[in-house]
Design an enzyme around this catalytic site. Structure first.
Site, PDB file in Angstrom:
ATOM      1  N   PHE A   1       0.584  -1.131  -0.519  1.00 53.74           N
ATOM      2  CA  PHE A   1       0.569  -0.137  -0.112  1.00 53.74           C
ATOM      3  C   PHE A   1       1.139   1.623  -0.057  1.00 53.74           C
ATOM      4  CE2 PHE A   1      -3.343   3.001   2.267  1.00 53.74           C
ATOM      5  CZ  PHE A   1      -4.403   2.668   1.279  1.00 53.74           C
TER       6      PHE A   1
ATOM      7  N   ASP B   1       0.967  -5.080   7.393  1.00 51.95           N
ATOM      8  CA  ASP B   1       0.029  -5.036   7.617  1.00 51.95           C
ATOM      9  C   ASP B   1      -1.057  -5.843   7.047  1.00 51.95           C
ATOM     10  OD1 ASP B   1      -2.444  -2.984   6.470  1.00 51.95           O
ATOM     11  OD2 ASP B   1      -0.999  -1.777   5.767  1.00 51.95           O
TER      12      ASP B   1
ATOM     13  N   TYR C   1     -12.187   0.005   8.955  1.00 54.35           N
ATOM     14  CA  TYR C   1     -13.529   0.303   8.346  1.00 54.35           C
ATOM     15  C   TYR C   1     -13.518  -0.395   7.330  1.00 54.35           C
ATOM     16  CZ  TYR C   1      -9.634   3.159   6.186  1.00 54.35           C
ATOM     17  OH  TYR C   1      -8.505   3.607   5.737  1.00 54.35           O
ATOM     18  N   LYS C   2     -12.682  -1.718   7.082  1.00 52.88           N
ATOM     19  CA  LYS C   2     -12.543  -2.402   5.642  1.00 52.88           C
ATOM     20  C   LYS C   2     -14.065  -3.527   5.743  1.00 52.88           C
ATOM     21  CE  LYS C   2      -9.163   0.043   3.653  1.00 52.88           C
ATOM     22  NZ  LYS C   2      -8.037   0.140   3.322  1.00 52.88           N
TER      23      LYS C   2
ATOM     24  N   ARG D   1     -11.629  -3.772  -8.489  1.00 56.46           N
ATOM     25  CA  ARG D   1     -12.017  -4.645  -7.501  1.00 56.46           C
ATOM     26  C   ARG D   1     -13.116  -5.034  -6.976  1.00 56.46           C
ATOM     27  NH1 ARG D   1      -8.259  -2.325  -2.833  1.00 56.46           N
ATOM     28  NH2 ARG D   1     -10.181  -0.740  -2.829  1.00 56.46           N
TER      29      ARG D   1
HETATM   30  C1  LIG Z   1      -6.728   0.465   3.669  1.00 54.19           C
HETATM   31  C2  LIG Z   1      -5.445   0.137   4.531  1.00 54.19           C
HETATM   32  C3  LIG Z   1      -5.045   1.917   5.073  1.00 54.19           C
HETATM   33  C4  LIG Z   1      -5.281   2.468   5.429  1.00 54.19           C
HETATM   34  O1  LIG Z   1      -4.648   3.517   6.308  1.00 54.19           O
HETATM   35  P1  LIG Z   1      -5.529   4.991   6.503  1.00 54.19           P
HETATM   36  O2  LIG Z   1      -3.880   5.568   7.846  1.00 54.19           O
HETATM   37  O3  LIG Z   1      -5.891   4.026   7.865  1.00 54.19           O
HETATM   38  O4  LIG Z   1      -6.058   5.345   6.190  1.00 54.19           O
HETATM   39  C5  LIG Z   1      -3.574   1.154   4.986  1.00 54.19           C
HETATM   40  N1  LIG Z   1      -2.482   0.277   4.978  1.00 54.19           N
HETATM   41  C6  LIG Z   1      -3.204  -0.671   4.186  1.00 54.19           C
HETATM   42  C7  LIG Z   1      -2.652  -1.907   3.309  1.00 54.19           C
HETATM   43  C8  LIG Z   1      -4.856  -0.284   3.337  1.00 54.19           C
HETATM   44  O5  LIG Z   1      -5.923  -1.458   3.009  1.00 54.19           O
END
Ligand SMILES: *Cc1c(COP(=O)(O)O)cnc(C)c1O
Length: 427
Positions: free
Chosen positions: A129, A208, A233-234, A387
């Protein structure tokens, strides 16, 4: 090649046999006209969250005011931590809830690099990410000038062979950091194998879990994982911008220090001493006052995952993604779509990625149909990935069936041509 009719029957039959089917009625909206396949970006609203938030606002904040800190709020973060711990295979005293994923990643990556200061190599991959990579780049440019980030490059843009990890690790490697489930392709690393490889060199691993927490069983303790971060939040349905979590294995906690020394990480925050003394527990990774409203809103989502059971959710998610994959191969691949996720279900998380040169306009046609078709909400990741996030808590097999049929129609009838290429800010 199975006919459309036979897929339709299969979907109906699989829905009838689904022991988790009732969970979808715990989520808003109850509108059968919207097929939501974006639970991997923003999970749906659990209906219970409405009433709970109303109560927290009107009673706890409105009536009880400051007294609510002792009555309800001080214990909230630990209660949530212990629920998240069950979902990610950790102990309650190894999980902290608060801040966002990026901030937690910064805290742990910084702490790990400090702890391993005689080593100057950081390893990640180009499927990770971007925020995580930006954070690493910032750490190197502002604090760890002697360090290098070594990126493993995926050969197919979908996965990374474990051999590459074996080849790149050495005694200079301070930190290896990866997404457990990769955000674009859904490729899933084998956490146990990776941890073992890294530990041969005493390299610390920071996972992560944003795309795996709540979608696949995560076994942090069983695989001897060092550190992890993830968002809620996912697949955990905690609400937009809900607080994130971090995990540090028990024996590492006293060795790692929070680079942001705020009062909530102090040993006695309410003694108001002028000198900082870090807490001995995982709470040393706290910084300041937690966002109570958004933390409170997380709990119904966690409870629903725990009620359904993460192993059951994984079984359903695998069945759903296999079903959808078969349909994609039978009915979409000939239309210019390519499958951009690992072929084997056990090597991927809960979403599927499809590529098409008209990917963006196809996703727009799914979201805003002009012909009375159901609204279908996937998401789009540049340059051309659609996706399809499968959330087994609320998606049905029939919805997946309808999605493939709809995508087929959009391409066969060239409906995407009715949409322009202007890209929205959030896709
Ligand atoms: C969604 C996501 C994030 C989100 O990071 P925020 O700091 O909460 O915005 C981080 N890492 C991954 C792999 C994600 O999919």
């Amino acid at each position: 090649m199975d006919s459309i009719e036979s897929f339709k029957n299969q979907a109906g039959e699989l829905d009838r046999l689904d022991t988790l089917s009732a969970f979808r009625y715990h989520f808003a909206p109850q509108d059968e006209q919207i097929i939501y396949l974006d639970g991997n970006s923003l999970g749906k609203l659990p209906i219970r969250t409405n009433a709970l938030l109303h109560k927290v606002v009107t009673e706890q904040w409105g009536q009880r005011m400051i007294r609510s800190w002792n009555e309800n709020w001080m214990g909230l973060s630990q209660r949530l931590s212990s629920k998240i711990a069950r979902i990610i295979g950790a102990e309650p005293d190894e999980v902290f809830v608060g801040d966002n994923t990026s901030a937690n990643f910064y805290k742990l990556a910084f702490a790990a690099l400090k702890f391993q200061k005689e080593r100057n190599k950081i390893v990640s991959d180009n499927l990770n990410f971007p925020s995580d990579l930006y954070l690493l780049q910032g750490l190197v440019s502002h604090h760890f000038a002697d360090h290098h980030i070594n990126m493993m490059l995926s050969d197919d843009g979908i996965s990374i062979n474990t051999k590459k990890i074996e080849e790149i690790l050495d005694h200079k490697t301070a930190l290896l950091t990866l997404s457990h489930v990769v955000f674009k392709s859904a490729f899933m690393y084998d956490m146990g194998i990776v941890n073992e490889l890294a530990h041969k060199y005493n390299t610390l691993v920071l996972w992560d879990l944003s795309h795996s927490g709540g979608s696949v069983p995560v076994r942090l303790n069983e695989t001897n994982a060092d550190m992890a971060v993830g968002c809620t939040y996912k697949y955990l349905n905690g609400g937009p911008g809900a607080p994130a979590y971090l995990y540090v294995r028990k024996d590492l906690q006293e060795k790692l220090f929070n680079p942001i020394q705020g009062w909530f990480g102090h040993n006695e925050p309410f003694a108001f001493n002028l000198d900082y003394k870090a807490r001995r527990s995982i709470e040393r990774f706290a910084v300041g006052t937690p966002g109570i409203l958004s933390m409170a809103a997380m709990e119904p989502g966690l409870d629903l995952i725990l009620e359904a059971g993460i192993e059951n959710l994984r079984l359903k998610s695998m069945a759903q993604s296999t079903f959808m994959q078969q349909m994609i191969y039978s009915h979409l691949i000939t239309l210019g779509f390519s499958f951009a996720s690992p072929e084997e279900t056990q090597h991927r998380g809960s979403h599927l990625s499809l590529q098409h040169c008209e990917g963006y306009r196809i996703s727009k046609a799914m979201i805003s149909p002009k012909d009375g078709s159901p609204i279908i909400i996937p998401d789009f990741r540049p340059p051309n990935n659609i996706r399809l996030g499968i959330a087994p808590l609320y998606n049905t097999f029939t919805e997946l069936f309808e999605t493939v049929i709809r995508m087929r129609t959009i391409v066969v009838e060239e409906q995407y041509k009715l949409y322009n290429e202007t890209v929205e800010e959030v896709t």
